[in-house]
Scaffold this motif. Structure first.
Motif, PDB file in Angstrom:
ATOM      1  N   SER A 119      -7.825   1.422  -8.235  1.00 33.65           N
ATOM      2  CA  SER A 119      -8.521   1.282  -6.960  1.00 33.65           C
ATOM      3  C   SER A 119      -7.533   1.233  -5.804  1.00 33.65           C
ATOM      4  O   SER A 119      -6.346   0.972  -5.974  1.00 33.65           O
ATOM      5  N   ASN A 120      -8.039   1.495  -4.599  1.00 33.64           N
ATOM      6  CA  ASN A 120      -7.189   1.467  -3.403  1.00 33.64           C
ATOM      7  C   ASN A 120      -6.561   0.100  -3.204  1.00 33.64           C
ATOM      8  O   ASN A 120      -5.409  -0.009  -2.788  1.00 33.64           O
ATOM      9  N   GLN A 121      -7.312  -0.973  -3.491  1.00 32.99           N
ATOM     10  CA  GLN A 121      -6.771  -2.309  -3.290  1.00 32.99           C
ATOM     11  C   GLN A 121      -5.609  -2.565  -4.250  1.00 32.99           C
ATOM     12  O   GLN A 121      -4.643  -3.241  -3.894  1.00 32.99           O
ATOM     13  N   ASP A 122      -5.669  -2.037  -5.485  1.00 34.05           N
ATOM     14  CA  ASP A 122      -4.559  -2.191  -6.416  1.00 34.05           C
ATOM     15  C   ASP A 122      -3.310  -1.520  -5.871  1.00 34.05           C
ATOM     16  O   ASP A 122      -2.213  -2.068  -5.943  1.00 34.05           O
ATOM     17  N   MET A 123      -3.478  -0.298  -5.328  1.00 28.08           N
ATOM     18  CA  MET A 123      -2.331   0.436  -4.813  1.00 28.08           C
ATOM     19  C   MET A 123      -1.762  -0.255  -3.579  1.00 28.08           C
ATOM     20  O   MET A 123      -0.541  -0.333  -3.404  1.00 28.08           O
ATOM     21  N   ASP A 124      -2.633  -0.796  -2.718  1.00 27.21           N
ATOM     22  CA  ASP A 124      -2.173  -1.531  -1.541  1.00 27.21           C
ATOM     23  C   ASP A 124      -1.373  -2.764  -1.952  1.00 27.21           C
ATOM     24  O   ASP A 124      -0.296  -3.031  -1.411  1.00 27.21           O
ATOM     25  N   LEU A 125      -1.914  -3.507  -2.909  1.00 18.24           N
ATOM     26  CA  LEU A 125      -1.253  -4.735  -3.349  1.00 18.24           C
ATOM     27  C   LEU A 125       0.093  -4.426  -3.999  1.00 18.24           C
ATOM     28  O   LEU A 125       1.082  -5.112  -3.741  1.00 18.24           O
ATOM     29  N   GLN A 126       0.146  -3.387  -4.813  1.00 19.30           N
ATOM     30  CA  GLN A 126       1.394  -3.023  -5.462  1.00 19.30           C
ATOM     31  C   GLN A 126       2.444  -2.630  -4.434  1.00 19.30           C
ATOM     32  O   GLN A 126       3.628  -2.954  -4.568  1.00 19.30           O
ATOM     33  N   LEU A 127       2.002  -1.926  -3.374  1.00 18.10           N
ATOM     34  CA  LEU A 127       2.923  -1.546  -2.309  1.00 18.10           C
ATOM     35  C   LEU A 127       3.486  -2.786  -1.627  1.00 18.10           C
ATOM     36  O   LEU A 127       4.695  -2.873  -1.363  1.00 18.10           O
ATOM     37  N   MET A 128       2.610  -3.763  -1.334  1.00 21.42           N
ATOM     38  CA  MET A 128       3.069  -4.996  -0.688  1.00 21.42           C
ATOM     39  C   MET A 128       4.089  -5.722  -1.565  1.00 21.42           C
ATOM     40  O   MET A 128       5.115  -6.202  -1.092  1.00 21.42           O
ATOM     41  N   LYS A 129       3.802  -5.798  -2.863  1.00 17.79           N
ATOM     42  CA  LYS A 129       4.721  -6.475  -3.777  1.00 17.79           C
ATOM     43  C   LYS A 129       6.063  -5.758  -3.846  1.00 17.79           C
ATOM     44  O   LYS A 129       7.122  -6.388  -3.870  1.00 17.79           O
ATOM     45  N   THR A 130       6.019  -4.423  -3.861  1.00 22.30           N
ATOM     46  CA  THR A 130       7.255  -3.639  -3.951  1.00 22.30           C
ATOM     47  C   THR A 130       8.129  -3.853  -2.718  1.00 22.30           C
ATOM     48  O   THR A 130       9.349  -4.025  -2.827  1.00 22.30           O
ATOM     49  N   VAL A 131       7.504  -3.841  -1.533  1.00 21.94           N
ATOM     50  CA  VAL A 131       8.262  -4.053  -0.296  1.00 21.94           C
ATOM     51  C   VAL A 131       8.889  -5.440  -0.290  1.00 21.94           C
ATOM     52  O   VAL A 131      10.061  -5.614   0.072  1.00 21.94           O
ATOM     53  N   ASP A 132       8.108  -6.453  -0.698  1.00 25.02           N
ATOM     54  CA  ASP A 132       8.639  -7.819  -0.739  1.00 25.02           C
ATOM     55  C   ASP A 132       9.790  -7.946  -1.739  1.00 25.02           C
ATOM     56  O   ASP A 132      10.810  -8.582  -1.454  1.00 25.02           O
ATOM     57  N   GLU A 133       9.636  -7.348  -2.897  1.00 27.42           N
ATOM     58  CA  GLU A 133      10.696  -7.432  -3.908  1.00 27.42           C
ATOM     59  C   GLU A 133      11.966  -6.743  -3.426  1.00 27.42           C
ATOM     60  O   GLU A 133      13.077  -7.237  -3.658  1.00 27.42           O
ATOM     61  N   THR A 134      11.803  -5.629  -2.725  1.00 28.55           N
ATOM     62  CA  THR A 134      12.968  -4.897  -2.214  1.00 28.55           C
ATOM     63  C   THR A 134      13.716  -5.701  -1.172  1.00 28.55           C
ATOM     64  O   THR A 134      14.954  -5.702  -1.119  1.00 28.55           O
ATOM     65  N   ASN A 135      12.962  -6.420  -0.334  1.00 33.30           N
ATOM     66  CA  ASN A 135      13.560  -7.164   0.779  1.00 33.30           C
ATOM     67  C   ASN A 135      13.735  -8.651   0.482  1.00 33.30           C
ATOM     68  O   ASN A 135      14.164  -9.405   1.365  1.00 33.30           O
ATOM     69  N   HIS A 136      13.377  -9.058  -0.727  1.00 28.85           N
ATOM     70  CA  HIS A 136      13.509 -10.466  -1.140  1.00 28.85           C
ATOM     71  C   HIS A 136      12.784 -11.405  -0.187  1.00 28.85           C
ATOM     72  O   HIS A 136      13.305 -12.444   0.235  1.00 28.85           O
ATOM     73  N   THR A 137      11.538 -11.043   0.153  1.00 32.76           N
ATOM     74  CA  THR A 137      10.713 -11.890   1.018  1.00 32.76           C
ATOM     75  C   THR A 137       9.322 -12.004   0.415  1.00 32.76           C
ATOM     76  O   THR A 137       9.025 -11.412  -0.625  1.00 32.76           O
ATOM     77  N   SER A 138       8.460 -12.752   1.068  1.00 30.13           N
ATOM     78  CA  SER A 138       7.042 -12.813   0.701  1.00 30.13           C
ATOM     79  C   SER A 138       6.174 -12.473   1.914  1.00 30.13           C
ATOM     80  O   SER A 138       4.984 -12.750   1.928  1.00 30.13           O
ATOM     81  N   ASN A 139       6.779 -11.871   2.935  1.00 27.46           N
ATOM     82  CA  ASN A 139       6.068 -11.611   4.189  1.00 27.46           C
ATOM     83  C   ASN A 139       4.871 -10.685   4.011  1.00 27.46           C
ATOM     84  O   ASN A 139       3.790 -10.908   4.581  1.00 27.46           O
TER      85      ASN A 139
END
Length: 293
Positions: A139-159
């Protein structure tokens, strides 16, 4: 036997899909990451809107084209109840399995755990999204959430996750790994003309209270503090055997007053009906989230 399992479902259907996965896991059937590796492919489909229906049909077509020649494709979830012709157009040999037919899984794997004895609340049986085939969309929400997690993991944040939770009003709280999900009800007592839930799942019925409380006890014993009630209409819980959502929460609160409970899918009329009983649990924070249309 090896099985590949996929879904484009909502919180309720994903919970049921994990139950399917747990059924195969308990029966020692290997769950694989790619459809080409499966002797059996199970797809559970959402059709809450036309967009989700179209997405499900596209995924079914993809899976059907990629499965082994002698593999079996089972299409379950909500869609078979009202879109069987569309499913069979793209996968003519698919076996359709509605909610009421899920006991048929017992005929596919026998000699171990039976369908009626399996319930799911925690411990992902399906392969995690990051390890799954990214050519098959969720679903779109799964892809959105995965994108958010990936960005946070890359930048070592939870923003990103914090902003995601704010913008979605925590409606995807059930996706959090520290939330223990418990299925408490199936179906809906309503008869709304625009909704396919009644067609797909049928009449409302509650999960027996003893089983619900047993799952709370298991979660508490495992160290969980956050719990989520899953169902198509949670507010009607217990009305089919003389109780209600408030009496359930009373019993859960008596088990442990330090945990929190989120409620998904409670109808506005039912929310008003039980508001006086629910209000104390809003005040003390025992109910930390609810979803009301």
């Amino acid at each position: 036997m090896k099985v590949y399992i996929h879904t484009n479902g909502c919180a309720v259907l994903k919970h049921e899909t994990e139950r399917i996965a747990k059924f195969f896991h308990l029966n020692k059937v290997e769950i694989v990451e790619c459809p080409e590796d499966g002797d059996l492919i199970v797809m559970t489909c959402c059709g809450v809107t036309h967009n989700e229906e179209n997405q499900a049909i596209d995924i079914i077509s993809n899976l059907n084209s990629r499965k082994q020649k002698d593999a079996t494709l089972i299409v379950s979830g909500c869609l078979p109840a009202f879109a069987s012709e569309r499913i069979l157009e793209v996968a003519p040999e698919a076996q359709l399995m509605s909610y009421s037919q899920m006991r048929n899984f017992d005929s596919i794997v026998s000699g171990g755990a039976s369908w009626d004895d399996v319930y799911y609340n925690y411990g992902h049986m399906m392969k995690q999204e990051e390890h799954r085939d990214d050519t098959i969309h969720s679903s779109n929400q799964d892809m959105d959430l995965q994108l958010m997690k990936t960005v946070d993991e890359t930048n070592h944040t939870s923003n990103c996750i914090q902003q995601y939770n704010l913008c979605t009003l925590r409606r995807y709280i059930w996706q959090d790994e520290d939330v223990y999900q418990i299925k408490v009800a199936y179906g809906c007592p309503g008869h709304c003309n625009y909704c396919a839930t009644k067609l797909a799942i049928g009449e409302f019925h509650s999960v027996p209270k003893a089983l619900v409380l047993k799952q709370f006890q298991e979660g508490i014993a495992s160290g969980f503090k956050r719990f989520s009630l899953i169902g198509d209409e949670i507010g009607c819980y217990g009305t089919d055997f003389g109780e209600n959502i408030v009496t359930l929460l009373d019993d859960v609160y008596a088990l442990n007053s330090e945990i929190t409970v989120s409620i998904r899918y409670i109808h506005p009329d039912i929310f008003v009906r039980y508001y006086d009983g629910l209000k104390p649990y809003f005040v003390n924070g025992f109910i930390d989230f609810f979803c009301c249309a």
